[in-house]
Design a protein around this motif. Structure first.
Motif, PDB file in Angstrom:
ATOM      1  N   GLU A  44       0.872  -1.040   0.021  1.00 14.27           N
ATOM      2  CA  GLU A  44      -0.034  -0.083   0.042  1.00 14.27           C
ATOM      3  C   GLU A  44       0.774   1.234   0.028  1.00 14.27           C
ATOM      4  O   GLU A  44       0.389   2.354   0.014  1.00 14.27           O
ATOM      5  N   ALA A  45       2.189   1.070   0.321  1.00 13.82           N
ATOM      6  CA  ALA A  45       3.169   2.219   0.217  1.00 13.82           C
ATOM      7  C   ALA A  45       3.576   2.417  -1.064  1.00 13.82           C
ATOM      8  O   ALA A  45       4.544   3.225  -1.398  1.00 13.82           O
ATOM      9  N   ARG A  66       4.668   5.947  -2.623  1.00 13.87           N
ATOM     10  CA  ARG A  66       3.619   7.052  -2.672  1.00 13.87           C
ATOM     11  C   ARG A  66       4.046   8.460  -2.034  1.00 13.87           C
ATOM     12  O   ARG A  66       4.697   8.145  -0.935  1.00 13.87           O
ATOM     13  N   ALA A  69       4.462   8.367   2.066  1.00 13.47           N
ATOM     14  CA  ALA A  69       4.555   7.007   2.610  1.00 13.47           C
ATOM     15  C   ALA A  69       5.551   6.772   3.556  1.00 13.47           C
ATOM     16  O   ALA A  69       5.658   5.868   4.391  1.00 13.47           O
ATOM     17  N   GLU A 112      -3.348   1.336  -4.455  1.00 15.48           N
ATOM     18  CA  GLU A 112      -3.473   2.582  -3.522  1.00 15.48           C
ATOM     19  C   GLU A 112      -2.596   3.681  -4.334  1.00 15.48           C
ATOM     20  O   GLU A 112      -1.375   3.733  -3.986  1.00 15.48           O
ATOM     21  N   LYS A 115      -1.467  10.367  -2.495  1.00 13.44           N
ATOM     22  CA  LYS A 115      -0.877  10.616  -1.287  1.00 13.44           C
ATOM     23  C   LYS A 115      -1.489   9.916  -0.035  1.00 13.44           C
ATOM     24  O   LYS A 115      -2.661   9.654   0.095  1.00 13.44           O
ATOM     25  N   THR A 116      -0.244   9.621   0.824  1.00  9.85           N
ATOM     26  CA  THR A 116      -1.277   8.674   1.983  1.00  9.85           C
ATOM     27  C   THR A 116      -1.167   9.892   3.148  1.00  9.85           C
ATOM     28  O   THR A 116      -0.568  10.732   3.120  1.00  9.85           O
ATOM     29  N   GLU A 117      -2.244   9.282   4.193  1.00  9.20           N
ATOM     30  CA  GLU A 117      -2.454  10.054   5.146  1.00  9.20           C
ATOM     31  C   GLU A 117      -1.583   9.799   6.523  1.00  9.20           C
ATOM     32  O   GLU A 117      -1.434  10.615   7.427  1.00  9.20           O
ATOM     33  N   ARG A 118      -0.712   8.947   6.206  1.00  8.51           N
ATOM     34  CA  ARG A 118       0.136   8.311   7.479  1.00  8.51           C
ATOM     35  C   ARG A 118       1.474   7.676   6.872  1.00  8.51           C
ATOM     36  O   ARG A 118       1.248   7.470   5.649  1.00  8.51           O
ATOM     37  N   TYR A 119       2.489   7.673   7.660  1.00 12.26           N
ATOM     38  CA  TYR A 119       3.728   6.835   7.093  1.00 12.26           C
ATOM     39  C   TYR A 119       3.181   5.614   7.119  1.00 12.26           C
ATOM     40  O   TYR A 119       2.857   5.016   8.102  1.00 12.26           O
ATOM     41  N   LEU A 120       3.767   5.029   6.196  1.00  9.58           N
ATOM     42  CA  LEU A 120       3.439   3.613   5.811  1.00  9.58           C
ATOM     43  C   LEU A 120       4.788   2.503   5.920  1.00  9.58           C
ATOM     44  O   LEU A 120       4.858   1.369   6.333  1.00  9.58           O
ATOM     45  N   SER A 204      -0.041  17.955   5.680  1.00  7.52           N
ATOM     46  CA  SER A 204       0.703  17.265   6.543  1.00  7.52           C
ATOM     47  C   SER A 204       1.121  18.044   7.708  1.00  7.52           C
ATOM     48  O   SER A 204       1.290  19.380   7.545  1.00  7.52           O
TER      49      SER A 204
END
Length: 303
Positions: A44-45, A66, A69, A112, A115-120, A204
């Motif tokens: 997912e990253a 991403r 990520a 996926e 941009k991610t909402e959290r670090y993966l 962020s």
């Protein structure tokens, strides 16, 4: 999956939900890779996978993470050299067909984008520390501390004294590579990072930029919230993982709460040396009588 594809300096193990990258240890392996050891990159990253021709009879398989990520990539802000990219796997050209197979397998599993909402991808773990030109930086997972060097720190930093910054008070980190002119690591207070985010439209909580600081921000060598690099000081493999770990802690913190940081007791010889250096600054007119008396009292109180 579960197969392993070995290249120069690293090997990728393909698992059902991630790619485990293990970096080799050796003289020719980039020091950043050795410092990282291994990294697990969840599917997912990953935004995409590319396979391109490399140099001298090689091909390069690369994961495109991403946006948002990986705290290491966010902290680097595009400053890493190609050879220091931890997401590149360099292979002999004769393995191109095999590499293309794995690239296709990975692409088929990616769902996926964006941009991610959290670090993966996990950040390097604290405690971490490195030696800068003007001081020593340390991070214990809760606070970042700067302890100034009497041979390199400016009078402004000596006047301010050693610094400790709880993660709860931070909004981000600005890392300028030591391989560039006037490299440094600067801690951004929460208010400054929030202002930068509102101006840029970023969502962020951390703010990382390779661009020059705003005019209102002091030069890094005069800023008690920054340490400066130099030849042999703050190398990439030490200062970048440090910056990434701080970013991850900032992003993952809860509501802001005061974090008491007790001042450690100092070695008397170290205190004496600091008072001597403070006296030299006083004699040179760089420290006023009042500043000298106040700072001397602070140092004596640490005994």
């Amino acid at each position: 999956m579960g197969d392993v594809l070995a290249g120069f300096h690293a090997a990728w193990e393909f698992e059902s939900d991630s790619v485990l990258i293990r970096y080799e240890r050796g003289i020719r392996t980039p020091k950043l890779f050795q410092a990282l050891g291994e990294r697990r990159v969840p599917l997912e990253a990953i935004a995409g996978v590319t396979l391109t021709p490399g140099r001298r009879g090689t091909v390069v398989l690369r994961i495109e993470p991403r946006a948002g990520a990986d705290p290491l990539i966010e902290a680097a802000a595009g400053q890493l050299k190609e050879s220091g990219d931890p997401y590149r796997l360099v292979l002999p050209a004769e393995r191109e067909t095999l590499a293309e197979y794995y690239a296709d397998e990975l692409r088929a599993l990616l769902t996926e984008p964006g941009k991610t909402e959290r670090y993966l991808v996990a950040a390097p773990e604290a405690p971490l520390h490195f030696k800068a030109y003007d001081g020593k930086a340390s991070f214990d997972g809760k606070a970042v501390s700067f302890r100034w060097s009497w041979t390199g720190a400016s009078s402004a930093k000596w006047k301010a004294g050693d610094q400790s910054f709880p993660v709860a008070d931070l909004g981000g980190v600005e890392w300028r590579s030591p391989e560039m002119f006037e490299g440094y690591l600067r801690l951004l207070p929460r208010e400054a990072a929030a202002s930068a985010a509102s101006v840029s439209g970023a969502s962020s909580v951390s703010s990382v930029s390779a661009a020059p600081a705003a005019p209102a921000v002091p030069q890094a060598d005069q800023d008690p919230a920054a340490v400066v690099f130099g030849l042999g000081y703050g190398p990439v493999h030490e200062s970048l993982p440090f910056a990434a770990a701080v970013l991850a802690a900032v992003r993952g913190r809860g509501p802001a709460m005061p974090v008491p940081v007790p001042a450690p007791r100092r070695d008397p010889a170290d205190i004496a040396e600091r008072i001597r250096h403070l006296g030299e600054l006083h004699q040179q007119g760089l420290v006023t009588d009042e500043e000298f008396s106040s700072k001397k009292a602070e140092l004596l109180a640490e005994l």
